[in-house]
Every structure is written in C-alpha cells, then in structure tokens.
Scaffold this motif. Structure first.
Motif, mmCIF file in Angstrom:
data_model
loop_
_atom_site.group_PDB
_atom_site.id
_atom_site.type_symbol
_atom_site.label_atom_id
_atom_site.label_comp_id
_atom_site.label_asym_id
_atom_site.label_seq_id
_atom_site.Cartn_x
_atom_site.Cartn_y
_atom_site.Cartn_z
ATOM 1 N N ILE A 46 29.166 44.830 46.873
ATOM 2 C CA ILE A 46 29.111 46.230 46.445
ATOM 3 C C ILE A 46 30.445 46.918 46.722
ATOM 4 C CG2 ILE A 46 28.016 48.459 46.889
ATOM 5 C CD1 ILE A 46 25.430 46.926 47.447
ATOM 6 N N GLU A 47 31.014 46.655 47.883
ATOM 7 C CA GLU A 47 32.299 47.252 48.227
ATOM 8 C C GLU A 47 33.390 46.798 47.259
ATOM 9 O OE1 GLU A 47 32.855 46.114 52.272
ATOM 10 O OE2 GLU A 47 31.343 47.520 53.044
ATOM 11 N N GLU A 48 33.341 45.529 46.857
ATOM 12 C CA GLU A 48 34.342 45.030 45.911
ATOM 13 C C GLU A 48 34.168 45.673 44.540
ATOM 14 O OE1 GLU A 48 36.080 40.860 44.031
ATOM 15 O OE2 GLU A 48 34.925 40.838 45.882
ATOM 16 N N ALA A 49 32.923 45.848 44.103
ATOM 17 C CA ALA A 49 32.662 46.495 42.815
ATOM 18 C C ALA A 49 33.212 47.922 42.822
ATOM 19 C CB ALA A 49 31.164 46.499 42.523
ATOM 20 N N SER A 50 32.995 48.638 43.909
ATOM 21 C CA SER A 50 33.496 50.011 44.019
ATOM 22 C C SER A 50 35.015 50.042 44.004
ATOM 23 C CB SER A 50 32.967 50.655 45.309
ATOM 24 O OG SER A 50 31.553 50.699 45.312
ATOM 25 N N LYS A 51 35.644 49.094 44.693
ATOM 26 C CA LYS A 51 37.099 49.028 44.763
ATOM 27 C C LYS A 51 37.705 48.751 43.392
ATOM 28 C CE LYS A 51 40.843 46.540 47.136
ATOM 29 N NZ LYS A 51 41.158 45.453 48.101
ATOM 30 N N GLN B 241 36.159 36.551 34.179
ATOM 31 C CA GLN B 241 35.585 35.927 35.364
ATOM 32 C C GLN B 241 35.308 36.950 36.469
ATOM 33 O OE1 GLN B 241 34.703 32.663 35.541
ATOM 34 N NE2 GLN B 241 33.779 33.127 37.547
ATOM 35 N N LEU B 242 36.083 38.018 36.487
ATOM 36 C CA LEU B 242 35.912 39.049 37.510
ATOM 37 C C LEU B 242 34.499 39.613 37.507
ATOM 38 C CD1 LEU B 242 37.253 40.863 39.666
ATOM 39 C CD2 LEU B 242 37.880 42.438 37.805
ATOM 40 N N SER B 243 33.950 39.845 36.324
ATOM 41 C CA SER B 243 32.585 40.372 36.220
ATOM 42 C C SER B 243 31.573 39.412 36.830
ATOM 43 C CB SER B 243 32.250 40.629 34.745
ATOM 44 O OG SER B 243 30.892 40.981 34.592
ATOM 45 N N ARG B 244 31.738 38.127 36.532
ATOM 46 C CA ARG B 244 30.830 37.114 37.075
ATOM 47 C C ARG B 244 30.959 37.023 38.595
ATOM 48 N NH1 ARG B 244 33.692 34.311 32.918
ATOM 49 N NH2 ARG B 244 32.532 34.235 30.956
ATOM 50 N N ASP B 245 32.205 37.023 39.067
ATOM 51 C CA ASP B 245 32.448 36.855 40.500
ATOM 52 C C ASP B 245 31.823 37.985 41.313
ATOM 53 O OD1 ASP B 245 33.846 34.546 39.966
ATOM 54 O OD2 ASP B 245 35.835 35.467 40.155
ATOM 55 N N ILE B 246 31.963 39.210 40.827
ATOM 56 C CA ILE B 246 31.440 40.348 41.593
ATOM 57 C C ILE B 246 29.912 40.324 41.617
ATOM 58 C CG2 ILE B 246 31.283 42.856 41.697
ATOM 59 C CD1 ILE B 246 34.120 43.002 40.660
ATOM 60 N N MET B 247 29.285 40.007 40.477
ATOM 61 C CA MET B 247 27.824 39.921 40.478
ATOM 62 C C MET B 247 27.335 38.851 41.444
ATOM 63 S SD MET B 247 24.794 40.725 39.783
ATOM 64 C CE MET B 247 24.791 41.932 38.451
ATOM 65 N N GLU B 248 27.997 37.704 41.441
ATOM 66 C CA GLU B 248 27.593 36.633 42.357
ATOM 67 C C GLU B 248 27.816 37.037 43.810
ATOM 68 O OE1 GLU B 248 29.503 33.045 41.062
ATOM 69 O OE2 GLU B 248 28.593 33.153 39.054
ATOM 70 N N LYS B 249 28.867 37.777 44.060
ATOM 71 C CA LYS B 249 29.139 38.221 45.429
ATOM 72 C C LYS B 249 28.090 39.230 45.883
ATOM 73 C CE LYS B 249 33.014 39.505 48.410
ATOM 74 N NZ LYS B 249 34.471 39.777 48.467
ATOM 75 N N ILE B 250 27.669 40.121 44.976
ATOM 76 C CA ILE B 250 26.610 41.084 45.309
ATOM 77 C C ILE B 250 25.311 40.350 45.619
ATOM 78 C CG2 ILE B 250 25.129 42.907 44.377
ATOM 79 C CD1 ILE B 250 27.579 43.931 42.850
ATOM 80 N N ALA B 251 24.976 39.363 44.774
ATOM 81 C CA ALA B 251 23.724 38.623 44.952
ATOM 82 C C ALA B 251 23.736 37.782 46.227
ATOM 83 C CB ALA B 251 23.468 37.740 43.737
ATOM 84 N N GLU B 252 24.904 37.256 46.585
ATOM 85 C CA GLU B 252 24.962 36.306 47.703
ATOM 86 C C GLU B 252 25.438 36.930 49.014
ATOM 87 O OE1 GLU B 252 27.505 33.284 46.159
ATOM 88 O OE2 GLU B 252 26.067 32.637 44.611
ATOM 89 N N GLN B 253 26.291 37.952 48.915
ATOM 90 C CA GLN B 253 26.868 38.524 50.133
ATOM 91 C C GLN B 253 26.501 39.990 50.355
ATOM 92 O OE1 GLN B 253 31.067 37.585 50.686
ATOM 93 N NE2 GLN B 253 30.893 35.861 49.251
ATOM 94 N N GLY B 254 25.746 40.547 49.448
ATOM 95 C CA GLY B 254 25.248 41.900 49.646
ATOM 96 C C GLY B 254 26.315 42.965 49.635
ATOM 97 N N LYS B 255 26.441 43.678 50.750
ATOM 98 C CA LYS B 255 27.317 44.852 50.819
ATOM 99 C C LYS B 255 28.777 44.529 50.525
ATOM 100 C CE LYS B 255 24.428 47.635 53.861
ATOM 101 N NZ LYS B 255 24.335 48.375 55.160
#
Length: 304
Positions: free
Chosen positions: A134-139, A117-131
């Motif tokens: 991205i910061e979460e993906a890097s972390k 689910q982590l993979s899905r959540d981060i992609m959705e966060k990038i698409a919906e919340q932008g930066k």
C-alpha cells in the motif's frame, strides 16, 4: 426477459418514497465482456441489452433515468472491443443521454499487452506483504512519471471514455464525479477505479486506495456544500468488497459506507443486494437518512 432469450441477472427494485413521486431511476449494468472472437454473440448481447433497457425505461416510467456500468465492458481491453462498447452507447442515446451514462473500469478493460510490470508488482506486493505494498502504491502516485507508467494498461479505456464524454478521467486521481441537482437533492455519481492495479496471479483482486476515496468524496462534498443534508452519494466501481485484498478490505468498506448511500459493483457475475448501515449510524447527520445499499451485478434500481 429481452429478445433472443436474454435473461437479465436481476430484477430487484429499491424504492424510496419522497413526496409520493419518482425521484429518479438507475439502470445498473455490468460485465459485458465484449470481444471480436465472438462477434455474432457480441452483437446479440448488445441488441438484447438495448431492447431490455428501453423496455424497462418505458414500462416503469423512469424519468429521469441514469445508466451505470460497473466495468468489464470488454474482454481484453482492445480498441476493437471498445468499438462495440461505443456501439452500445450509440444505440441507447435515443432514450438515454450519453451524459447520463456513468462508467467505471473493470480488470478486463485493461489491455494486458500494454500493462506495465509495475502494476503487477504492486498488486502482488499488496496481496503478499500488506501495508508495504500500500505504501508503494501511494508513493508511485506521487510521481507523475511512475503514475503514467502504472496506467499504461488503461490507455484504450481512457480513449473510450474521452470519446463518450469529451475528456478522460483525471489520471492523477483515477475517479470521475458528476453532480446533478434533482430537486430537492444533489446527487453525486462517484465513479471509482478499482482495476488500475492487476496481476494474473491474484486475478480476483482489485484495489481502490484511501487517497482515491478521500479525494473523490472531498470533491463530492464540495459540490454539495450549498445543499448539505440533502446530498445523495452513489459510489460505483468494479470489485466488490470481498474482491479486495485482505489488508485493505475493512478500511475500504468503512470509508465507503460512511460516505455513500448506494454502492454498486460488478465482477462476480451474480446478483446480490445487501442492506447495510444507515447514514446516521455511520455519522452522517442529515435530514434524510436512507439505508445504505450494496448491490452487485444488478440490472435495475428504482428510486422513488
């Protein structure tokens, strides 16, 4: 046209004259979507592809020749589907060394049943919340446990890559590079992973990330440090620029065009050839400044 009515999507060629001799050839393939449910059709596609690749190599006199596959070898990332992909590698090894076949994963090479689910959540966060996404993906990628969790959906793909090359891509950096001396150039084949984040909610989108690009091209630069000015960087990945989230598209485009001489992608199932900025225009001062080419869902590139 190959056997059985197989019609390649593209027959464009890009030629660069270097002392009036063939430098090397590239055959670009993408989006096989091999699956067990359509096994007869799958085998037909495989054998037609093999026939077409061999025919093009022989008729065009491509030597040396490299095959680049930009993802979606499979339909759903299952082990059985990757067995078909292995069959393709086995069938062409008589005229293309497996070491000269370069592969990048696509979103269909993810096993969605194993994806976390982590993979899905981060992609959705990038698409919906932008930066913030991205910061979460890097972390996440700074944490080995979370990083491994993120990449679980690609386990079958990594096993396939290990069977082809003997070792999987480094999961910490995602990319894979092979640098080849083709006199007088060093050619860096840079395989990037745009499919490690995926959500069915935003199924068209992929993501590369600045960290992956910086590390990949730093390694390419180190591999070319004794041949500066005569390096050729060929970057390939699955998702074209229009299939990246809005918040990352411009930065990713600028990073790649400033560091690449050729960009190959797949995903959209239609051929397209774009001539973009020259290396000189983007700040890469060198003795040879070929135009940057962006190419998607293509089948043949001939460098001369």
């Amino acid at each position: 046209m190959g056997r059985g009515g197989y019609n390649p999507r593209s027959q464009y060629a890009y030629r660069e004259v270097v002392n009036s001799r063939l430098l090397f050839g590239i055959i670009h393939l993408s989006d096989f979507h091999l699956r067990e449910q359509t096994e007869f059709q799958t085998h037909t596609i495989l054998y037609d592809l093999v026939f077409d690749v061999k025919e093009r190599i022989n008729s065009l006199g491509l030597s040396p020749v490299y095959v680049i596959i930009t993802g979606d070898l499979t339909y759903s990332g299952k082990k059985k589907e990757f067995e078909y992909a292995k069959e393709f590698i086995k069938l062409i090894k008589d005229f293309v060394d497996p070491a000269d076949i370069f592969i990048a994963p696509g979103n269909h090479d993810l096993d969605w049943d194993r994806q976390r689910q982590l993979s899905r959540d981060i992609m959705e966060k990038i698409a919906e919340q932008g930066k913030a996404g991205i910061e979460e993906a890097s972390k996440v990628f700074e944490d080995e446990v979370e990083r491994n969790e993120l990449l679980q959906g690609m386990s079958n793909y990594y096993d396939f890559i290990k069977s082809v090359y003997g070792a999987p891509p480094r999961k910490d950096y995602l990319y894979r590079i092979k640098s080849i001396n083709i006199d007088p150039y060093i050619v860096n084949f840079v395989s990037l992973n745009s499919a490690f984040l995926f959500s069915k909610k935003y199924s068209y989108f992929g993501y590369l990330g600045k960290e992956q690009l910086d590390r990949a091209f730093l390694e390419a630069a180190n591999n070319s440090r004794n041949n500066l000015g005569k390096e050729i960087n060929i970057a390939f990945f699955h998702h074209p620029f229009e299939a990246l989230p809005d918040v990352t598209r411009v930065e990713t485009h600028n990073l790649l065009v400033s560091r690449s001489d050729l960009i190959l992608t797949g995903h959209v199932h239609t051929p397209n050839l774009i001539t973009d900025y020259t290396a000189y225009m983007t700040g890469r001062n060198r003795s040879m400044d070929p135009q940057l080419l962006l190419r998607r869902a293509a089948f043949l590139i001939q460098l001369m």
